[in-house]
Every structure is written in structure tokens, then in C-alpha cells.
Design a protein around this motif. Structure first.
Motif, PDB file in Angstrom:
ATOM      1  N   TYR A  54       0.856  -1.180   0.000  1.00 40.67           N
ATOM      2  CA  TYR A  54       0.000   0.000   0.000  1.00 40.67           C
ATOM      3  C   TYR A  54       0.894   1.233   0.000  1.00 40.67           C
ATOM      4  O   TYR A  54       1.842   1.333   0.795  1.00 40.67           O
ATOM      5  CB  TYR A  54      -0.911   0.031   1.227  1.00 40.67           C
ATOM      6  CG  TYR A  54      -1.668   1.343   1.360  1.00 40.67           C
ATOM      7  CD1 TYR A  54      -2.792   1.596   0.585  1.00 40.67           C
ATOM      8  CD2 TYR A  54      -1.226   2.338   2.234  1.00 40.67           C
ATOM      9  CE1 TYR A  54      -3.471   2.807   0.679  1.00 40.67           C
ATOM     10  CE2 TYR A  54      -1.903   3.546   2.339  1.00 40.67           C
ATOM     11  CZ  TYR A  54      -3.021   3.779   1.556  1.00 40.67           C
ATOM     12  OH  TYR A  54      -3.685   4.970   1.642  1.00 40.67           O
ATOM     13  N   ALA A  66      -6.747   2.780  -3.383  1.00 41.18           N
ATOM     14  CA  ALA A  66      -7.063   2.262  -2.051  1.00 41.18           C
ATOM     15  C   ALA A  66      -6.785   0.760  -2.049  1.00 41.18           C
ATOM     16  O   ALA A  66      -7.694  -0.061  -2.190  1.00 41.18           O
ATOM     17  CB  ALA A  66      -8.514   2.559  -1.701  1.00 41.18           C
ATOM     18  N   VAL A 104      -5.962  -2.785  -0.594  1.00 38.30           N
ATOM     19  CA  VAL A 104      -6.024  -3.583   0.622  1.00 38.30           C
ATOM     20  C   VAL A 104      -5.004  -4.707   0.529  1.00 38.30           C
ATOM     21  O   VAL A 104      -4.572  -5.095  -0.564  1.00 38.30           O
ATOM     22  CB  VAL A 104      -7.440  -4.136   0.871  1.00 38.30           C
ATOM     23  CG1 VAL A 104      -8.395  -3.008   1.223  1.00 38.30           C
ATOM     24  CG2 VAL A 104      -7.949  -4.915  -0.339  1.00 38.30           C
ATOM     25  N   TRP A 130      -8.857  -9.694   4.081  1.00 36.10           N
ATOM     26  CA  TRP A 130      -8.157  -8.493   3.621  1.00 36.10           C
ATOM     27  C   TRP A 130      -7.997  -7.512   4.775  1.00 36.10           C
ATOM     28  O   TRP A 130      -8.897  -7.354   5.598  1.00 36.10           O
ATOM     29  CB  TRP A 130      -8.915  -7.822   2.479  1.00 36.10           C
ATOM     30  CG  TRP A 130      -9.052  -8.707   1.276  1.00 36.10           C
ATOM     31  CD1 TRP A 130     -10.101  -9.520   0.981  1.00 36.10           C
ATOM     32  CD2 TRP A 130      -8.086  -8.885   0.228  1.00 36.10           C
ATOM     33  NE1 TRP A 130      -9.865 -10.191  -0.193  1.00 36.10           N
ATOM     34  CE2 TRP A 130      -8.637  -9.821  -0.679  1.00 36.10           C
ATOM     35  CE3 TRP A 130      -6.825  -8.343  -0.024  1.00 36.10           C
ATOM     36  CZ2 TRP A 130      -7.955 -10.225  -1.828  1.00 36.10           C
ATOM     37  CZ3 TRP A 130      -6.147  -8.740  -1.162  1.00 36.10           C
ATOM     38  CH2 TRP A 130      -6.708  -9.669  -2.049  1.00 36.10           C
ATOM     39  N   SER A 166      -6.608  -3.492   5.740  1.00 36.15           N
ATOM     40  CA  SER A 166      -6.240  -2.180   5.200  1.00 36.15           C
ATOM     41  C   SER A 166      -5.247  -1.517   6.140  1.00 36.15           C
ATOM     42  O   SER A 166      -5.158  -1.869   7.325  1.00 36.15           O
ATOM     43  CB  SER A 166      -7.467  -1.273   5.055  1.00 36.15           C
ATOM     44  OG  SER A 166      -7.921  -0.842   6.329  1.00 36.15           O
ATOM     45  N   LEU A 201     -11.422   2.066   1.691  1.00 36.83           N
ATOM     46  CA  LEU A 201     -10.675   0.831   1.956  1.00 36.83           C
ATOM     47  C   LEU A 201     -11.604  -0.287   2.414  1.00 36.83           C
ATOM     48  O   LEU A 201     -11.434  -1.451   2.028  1.00 36.83           O
ATOM     49  CB  LEU A 201      -9.598   1.096   3.007  1.00 36.83           C
ATOM     50  CG  LEU A 201      -8.422   1.965   2.548  1.00 36.83           C
ATOM     51  CD1 LEU A 201      -7.599   2.434   3.743  1.00 36.83           C
ATOM     52  CD2 LEU A 201      -7.530   1.192   1.571  1.00 36.83           C
ATOM     53  N   ALA A 206     -11.723  -4.455   3.094  1.00 37.75           N
ATOM     54  CA  ALA A 206     -10.974  -4.573   4.345  1.00 37.75           C
ATOM     55  C   ALA A 206     -11.849  -5.127   5.467  1.00 37.75           C
ATOM     56  O   ALA A 206     -12.915  -4.582   5.768  1.00 37.75           O
ATOM     57  CB  ALA A 206     -10.404  -3.216   4.748  1.00 37.75           C
TER      58      ALA A 206
END
Length: 504
Positions: free
Chosen positions: A332, A369, A371, A378, A380, A396, A401
């Protein structure tokens, strides 16, 4: 009304200054959230009998005092870590405070116009106008939504639960509605004064009842899949953070904390922002991290720097997910960069901040965005002050997420109110999205928060810490998660229509 020297001048500006003080006292770590419920009453009282231009100055006074009292730590950061001369740092700070104060000035002048158009009942447009200005603070010039008024109510969890429906901006609307009702009850005329009090009082009771109901049920604590997580806090001073002679010691600290967390049962271990002094994907020392992930059979979420070389070299503030195999399974890149921290806006105009430009360098912003994978779920992450952007975290969650994390380095702030303010705002995201939140901060405050904003565990400032707790991976989407800031945009629409209204 033209102000001249004497009572006619002193009284309204004293009221405006008092609002600035009360707003400051509504936030940690020097005040109490109760102040927020009456903070705007002095300003509204002064504005309802002011001309538009005088209302502007009243709002600016309130805003400058408020922001001077809440983000007072910025000049010290620019001097100590940006290499900026003291005079230049305070000048930049003054310009920034005045800029933020313009939003409250815009609020005040709008209320003055509405009172002129609708009489003193125009005060009841205050919630719509205020949230319009807060939208501006979120989005204009990349935004700086630090300490929106709704954040003041996080300690009052019964009130804050409404954020799962209307978000932090909805909480702001409620707080300003109470302020406007008190003001109108004080300065309004006729029997109609009781109607706003009845409506606002009824809404307040419903909010409290909802909060009590949601907290008592706490159904999210029994949903989803259980997971043991850890947040590690290396407590690396800002002076040591980029000291080459300290890099092996720093890495050793985090690796030891990781092994301790794994021994306590942690399956996902979160390191702070920029925990490594090197880009994880481009340095042989990363093998020490990868081998630790393999040895402990854990997932590690690592704050690091990423370098991308194509047509030109770009640097990103990033987070890597390292799986039990030792491989990086997801990346990320930070999307909202910190002004004067990761980039310097208006560099040509602010030529006198050249030392800060050299110290900060220039990071590039991520564009999606993204994840991060964790087994079949998932996760974030929001890096540093990204967590104060409600829309980003919502995006997210909509991307999948099941658990929120945020990684930060608040060492810059020292023992000021800033780390406490930052942590309080992070808790609001857990409530809005109905997700557990894991926060790893280099020097604190690290913490683990449940979907109702309750703190499961937290660290103190400037100590080494390993926080281990059970959380749950959740998939339900809150009402706020579905509709976003629709209530705030309705406030914007009401404001535009009211200001554009012309009586025939």
C-alpha cells in the motif's frame, strides 16, 4: 452595526475569543468534550447582531485562537526536524492558522447573512453551514481535517455510536445543532423559540438511546473470524530514526518485539510507519525480516519506504505485507501526504522555507485504495494522518478490508497534545466502519480498538511496547459505510439554497 472603541467593540470580540478558547478546550489533552456543546454559543450570539464584514472578523478571531491552541506544536516540528529558522516557522504557522481560521470566518459571515434574511431563526442553519465548512477542510487543497468538531465526542461513546450511521460529520452536525438551539433560545423572539429546543432535544435523546442500545448489544464482538494481532512500538527517537549508526539496533529491536509477539500467539504483527531505515524491496537487510516471518509463521505489516524507477525515480511512504513464506504479498502506498512533512506546497511562493524543502524531500502520492491480503481475508492500512480522512478509510472498507490498521510515527510531536488528538481521531474510524482497529505508532500512542471505539489495549508515550490482543475479521458494512457523507452533503445543499434564497 459598526464597532467603535468601547463596549460595542470589546464585547463581540470577547465573545468570539471565548468561542476560540472553548473550541480548544473541547479536545485532548487539556480540555473536556462537554465544552464543545456550548463552544459556539458566544460566537453565534455576537454574530446574530453583526454586519457581514464584522461577522467575518469575529469568525476569524475565533478560528485563529482555536487553531493556535490546538495545533500549537507545528512550529516546533518545523524548527527541530525541518531545520527552519524560528521566525520563518512561526510565520508559516501563522499563515496556516489564518487559512484554517477562514473556514470559521466563512461560517460566521454565512450565519450573519442568514440572520439578515430570515431573522434570528437563521441561527438554526448553523449545523448545515458548519458542516459545509468542514467539508471544505477535508477536500480543499488536499485537505487538513484535523480535529473536526465531531471528533471531540469520541470519549462520549454513547454519542459517538451515531457515527456508524452519519459519520464524524454527522456528529459535528448534532453538536452544532445544540449550540444553535441554545443561542436561539437566548436571543430569539416569540413562542417559536421552543420549537428548535423540542426538535433538537428529541434528536439528542434518540442519539443517546441508539448509542446505549448499540453498546449494550455489541453484536460485532461475536461475529466474524477470530484473529490474534500485535502492535509493536520500538520507541525510536526522531534523532535516532535516520542515524546510520543506530540502524542495526533499531532493526534488532523490532525483530525481538516480533518474536515476543509471535510467542504470545500473534498471527498478524504490525510495525510502525517507516520502521525500516531502508526500502524493504531493495536492501539485503530485508532478509532478516523475511526470515523472522518464516521462523514465526506470521504475517508482518511493515512500514517502509518504496522506490520506483521507470522514467523517473519516485519515493513512496509505503506499507508491505510480508507473509509466512517471507514473500511480500501486498503493498500500500500512502495517498494523502503531509504538507510540510512529506512535501512542501507552494514551494516557489514559500521560497524562505528552503531548509524545510531540503529536510522533507519529496514523496509521491499513491493512487489507489489498496487492501492487503491476510490468508483468505483483507486488511487495510492508513499511514500517519491518512486515518483522519473518513472517506479514505471508507473506501478501503468498500474495497474489502475486514480489519483496519494504521501505522504512524508521532515522534515529531513530543509530549504535546498531538499524539492524543491523533489517537482519538483514529478511534472514530473504528466506530464509523464497524471494524477493529490496530494502531502501531513508533513512540506511541499504539493501541487496539474494538468496533465501538472502546480501547482494548494501549501504550504510553515514549516507551517500548508490544500489544497483543484478539480481534475479529468483520465483513458487515455499517450504514455510514454504505451512504458515506450524504448527511454532510445535504447540509451543503441546504446552505447553498438558504444563502441563495431571496424573499419576494
Amino acid at each position: 452595526m459598526d464597532y467603535t472603541l468601547g463596549t460595542a467593540f470589546v464585547r463581540p470580540f470577547s465573545l468570539a475569543a471565548f468561542t476560540g478558547l472553548l473550541l480548544t478546550l473541547s479536545f485532548p489533552s487539556v480540555g473536556h468534550p462537554l465544552f464543545a456543546w456550548v463552544a459556539l454559543v458566544p460566537l453565534l450570539t455576537a454574530v446574530c447582531s453583526a454586519t457581514s464584514i464584522n461577522a467575518f472578523w469575529l469568525g476569524l478571531v475565533a478560528g485563529v485562537i482555536h487553531f493556535s491552541g490546538t495545533i500549537y506544536w507545528i512550529p516546533t516540528v518545523m524548527v527541530d526536524f525541518g531545520g527552519l529558522p524560528v521566525a520563518a516557522a512561526w510565520f508559516v504557522h501563522l499563515v496556516f492558522v489564518i487559512f484554517l481560521g477562514l473556514f470559521i470566518a466563512g461560517f460566521a459571515i454565512s450565519i450573519a447573512v442568514l440572520v439578515k434574511q430570515f431573522g434570528r431563526v437563521g441561527l438554526m442553519f448553523a449545523p448545515a453551514v458548519w458542516v459545509t465548512m468542514e467539508l471544505g477542510r477535508i477536500y480543499l487543497f488536499t485537505g487538513f481535517p484535523w480535529l473536526l468538531l465531531g471528533y471531540s465526542q469520541v470519549p462520549f461513546l454513547v454519542i459517538a455510536q451515531a457515527a456508524s450511521i452519519v459519520g464524524v460529520l454527522g456528529i459535528s452536525i448534532l453538536v452544532v445543532a445544540v449550540n444553535a438551539t441554545v443561542s436561539y433560545s437566548w436571543v430569539g423572539r416569540g413562542n417559536v423559540r421552543s420549537l428548535p429546543a423540542m426538535v433538537t432535544g428529541s434528536v439528542f435523546v434518540l442519539v443517546v438511546a441508539f448509542g446505549v442500545w448499540r453498546l449494550e448489544r455489541s453484536v460485532l464482538l461475536n461475529k466474524g473470524t477470530s484473529l490474534t494481532v500485535a502492535a509493536v512500538q520500538g520507541n525510536v527517537s526522531q534523532d535516532d530514526k535516520w542515524n546510520r549508526t543506530r540502524r542495526d539496533t533499531i532493526l534488532t529491536t523490532y525483530l525481538k518485539q516480533t518474536r515476543d509477539a509471535a510467542a504470545a500467539g500473534a498471527e498478524l504483527i504490525v510495525w510502525p510507519e517507516a520502521a525500516t531505515q531502508f526500502p524493504l524491496a531493495h536492501d539485503e537487510r530485508s532478509e532478516m525480516i523475511r526470515s523472522t516471518a518464516r521462523a514465526t509463521n506470521t504475517h508482518l505489516l511493515i512500514g517502509t519506504t518504496e522506490i520506483q524507477t521507470d522514467e523517473q525515480t519516485r519515493y513512496y511512504n509505503a506499507a508491505h505485507m510480508v507473509g509466512p513464506s517471507g514473500a511480500t504479498t501486498g503493498v500500500y502506498r500512502k495517498q494523502h501526504l503531509v504538507p510540510f512533512g512529506e512535501y512542501v506546497p507552494l514551494q516557489d511562493a514559500l521560497f524562505f522555507v528552503s531548509p524545510l524543502v531540503e529536510a522533507v524531500g519529496s514523496f509521491s502520492a499513491g493512487r489507489s485504495a489498496q487492501v492487503l491480503p491476510f490468508q483468505d481475508d483483507w486488511v487495510s492500512t492508513a499511514i500517519c494522518y491518512e486515518i483522519i480522512y473518513p472517506g479514505l478509510v471508507r473506501e478501503l472498507v468498500l474495497a474489502g478490508a475486514d480489519l483496519l490498521t494504521t501505522i504512524t510515527n508521532d515522534a515529531w510531536f513530543g509530549l504535546t497534545a498531538a499524539p492524543h488528538q491523533h489517537f482519538q481521531m483514529a478511534r472514530m474510524r473504528a466506530i464509523e466502519q464497524g471494524r477493529y482497529l490496530v494502531r502501531s505508532a513508533n513512540t506511541g500512542i499504539s493501541g487496539i480498538v474494538d468496533p465501538y471505539g472502546r480501547i482494548i489495549s494501549r501504550s504510553a508515550l515514549f516507551e517500548e511496547a508490544v500489544l497483543v490482543s484478539e480481534v475479529r475479521l468483520l465483513t458487515d458494512v455499517t450504514f455510514y459505510g454504505r451512504i458515506g457523507d450524504v448527511p454532510a452533503y445535504l447540509g451543503l445543499l441546504v446552505t447553498v439554497l438558504a444563502l441563495g434564497w431571496r424573499r419576494r
